[in-house]
Design a protein around this motif. Sequence first.
Motif, mmCIF file in Angstrom:
data_model
loop_
_atom_site.group_PDB
_atom_site.id
_atom_site.type_symbol
_atom_site.label_atom_id
_atom_site.label_comp_id
_atom_site.label_asym_id
_atom_site.label_seq_id
_atom_site.Cartn_x
_atom_site.Cartn_y
_atom_site.Cartn_z
ATOM 1 N N GLU A 123 -0.103 10.721 1.442
ATOM 2 C CA GLU A 123 0.376 9.975 2.607
ATOM 3 C C GLU A 123 -0.107 8.521 2.594
ATOM 4 N N ILE A 124 -1.381 8.316 2.276
ATOM 5 C CA ILE A 124 -1.883 6.941 2.351
ATOM 6 C C ILE A 124 -1.466 6.109 1.143
ATOM 7 N N ASN A 125 -1.115 6.748 0.042
ATOM 8 C CA ASN A 125 -0.629 6.001 -1.122
ATOM 9 C C ASN A 125 0.841 5.617 -1.001
ATOM 10 N N ARG A 126 1.524 6.129 0.006
ATOM 11 C CA ARG A 126 2.938 5.797 0.210
ATOM 12 C C ARG A 126 3.094 4.296 0.421
ATOM 13 N N GLN A 127 4.047 3.707 -0.251
ATOM 14 C CA GLN A 127 4.268 2.270 -0.140
ATOM 15 C C GLN A 127 4.971 1.917 1.163
ATOM 16 N N VAL A 128 4.505 0.863 1.822
ATOM 17 C CA VAL A 128 5.126 0.374 3.048
ATOM 18 C C VAL A 128 5.460 -1.106 2.871
ATOM 19 N N ASP A 129 6.418 -1.576 3.627
ATOM 20 C CA ASP A 129 6.909 -2.945 3.527
ATOM 21 C C ASP A 129 6.055 -3.865 4.392
ATOM 22 N N ILE A 130 5.373 -4.830 3.756
ATOM 23 C CA ILE A 130 4.534 -5.764 4.512
ATOM 24 C C ILE A 130 5.203 -7.140 4.627
ATOM 25 N N GLY A 131 6.493 -7.176 4.410
ATOM 26 C CA GLY A 131 7.241 -8.415 4.568
ATOM 27 C C GLY A 131 7.378 -9.195 3.289
ATOM 28 N N THR A 132 6.277 -9.460 2.631
ATOM 29 C CA THR A 132 6.293 -10.220 1.386
ATOM 30 C C THR A 132 6.240 -9.314 0.169
ATOM 31 N N GLY A 133 6.299 -8.034 0.369
ATOM 32 C CA GLY A 133 6.219 -7.068 -0.720
ATOM 33 C C GLY A 133 5.908 -5.700 -0.168
ATOM 34 N N HIS A 134 5.360 -4.845 -1.019
ATOM 35 C CA HIS A 134 5.010 -3.496 -0.602
ATOM 36 C C HIS A 134 3.539 -3.222 -0.930
ATOM 37 N N LYS A 135 2.930 -2.394 -0.123
ATOM 38 C CA LYS A 135 1.524 -2.058 -0.304
ATOM 39 C C LYS A 135 1.288 -0.636 0.171
ATOM 40 N N GLU A 136 0.128 -0.081 -0.196
ATOM 41 C CA GLU A 136 -0.205 1.268 0.235
ATOM 42 C C GLU A 136 -0.271 1.344 1.755
ATOM 43 N N CYS A 137 0.105 2.479 2.301
ATOM 44 C CA CYS A 137 0.008 2.721 3.735
ATOM 45 C C CYS A 137 -1.400 2.427 4.240
ATOM 46 N N ASP A 138 -2.408 2.908 3.527
ATOM 47 C CA ASP A 138 -3.806 2.694 3.895
ATOM 48 C C ASP A 138 -4.642 3.023 2.670
ATOM 49 N N THR A 139 -5.941 2.838 2.742
ATOM 50 C CA THR A 139 -6.837 3.213 1.653
ATOM 51 C C THR A 139 -8.024 3.984 2.224
ATOM 52 N N THR A 140 -8.812 4.565 1.340
ATOM 53 C CA THR A 140 -9.948 5.360 1.802
ATOM 54 C C THR A 140 -11.096 4.503 2.303
ATOM 55 N N GLY A 141 -11.151 3.260 1.857
ATOM 56 C CA GLY A 141 -12.308 2.442 2.171
ATOM 57 C C GLY A 141 -13.429 2.703 1.184
#
Length: 318
Positions: free
Chosen positions: A118-136
């Motif tokens: 779930e957190i590795n799913r790519q999301v649109d950040i406007g200027t590209g795509h990035k992971e939904c979240d990370t573990t920290g």
Amino acid sequence: MSNASGSQMTPRLVAGAAVLFLAAGLAGCSDGSGDGGADDRQPAAASSPTARPAPRPQPSQSPERIASATPSASERAEPTQAASPREAAAPAADGPLKGKVVVVDPGHNTRNAQHTAEINRQVDIGTGHKECDTTGTETNSGYSEAAFTLDVAHRLRSVLQAQGAKVVLTHDGDRPYGPCVTERAEIGNTAHGDAAVSLHADGAGAGDRGFHVILPASVRGGRADTSAIVGPSKELGARIAGNFVRTTGSAPSNYIGKGTGLDTRGDLGGLNLSTIPKVFIECGNMRNAQDAAQLTDAAWREKAAQGIADGIRDFLRG
């Protein structure tokens, strides 16, 4: 400021740094290509449910240095399920921040490692795509960034509410993972916040130490358009940085921001998609023994929350 070896500033330099931030800190901001916290750039590995971003190679630490960063049993424990943001205590009836809305975003989630797909799913950040979240990241003794950020978020909420502000948390330890960086931004936008801060701690090399505040770069693309918030976000960041120095005694980062404690980035969805003044703060480096000793200390975390709150108050009062 701290030197390359990570030694602490003298009281005179600490006091001077607070003035420096407010008077001239913005002139030293780096451009959006500056390297930030490892936890913000690397996704969790799907092959390992406990994977976290790998820190840069670091020298082994002595038992004494490791022991100094060891949290208590209560600090290592999973955060208790507190009330949801909508059920949080009401702000004070009166105070300097009466009528103001502050959005507090505790970075990451203690359960993210259990939801790597779930957190590795790519999301649109406007200027590209990035992971939904990370573990920290975490300290060498196992105190997680997610536990740290939620603890500071609760302390910060209490301080701000006592001053009359309405505080909205993006999550309160009550979700199975996330929220995604896109949703974190949207929560603040929907709340029509007057200011927003995303709480983090870095996972850099063992010799790196100090805090830094991340400011939004001027970006435009897709749903991202930071043109209206770049200026006020810089002011918010400078206010937080100056008060953080004065309240905690911490030095600005010796590895990001060229000694200003300020860094500008255009690759963070939480900033790119925000329509309200917003900054990130990396409160210290969890992989540095001296910083870790502070981050795992409840009294220091109270000071951190106070310093951030003071910066927000100064920004909102003009």
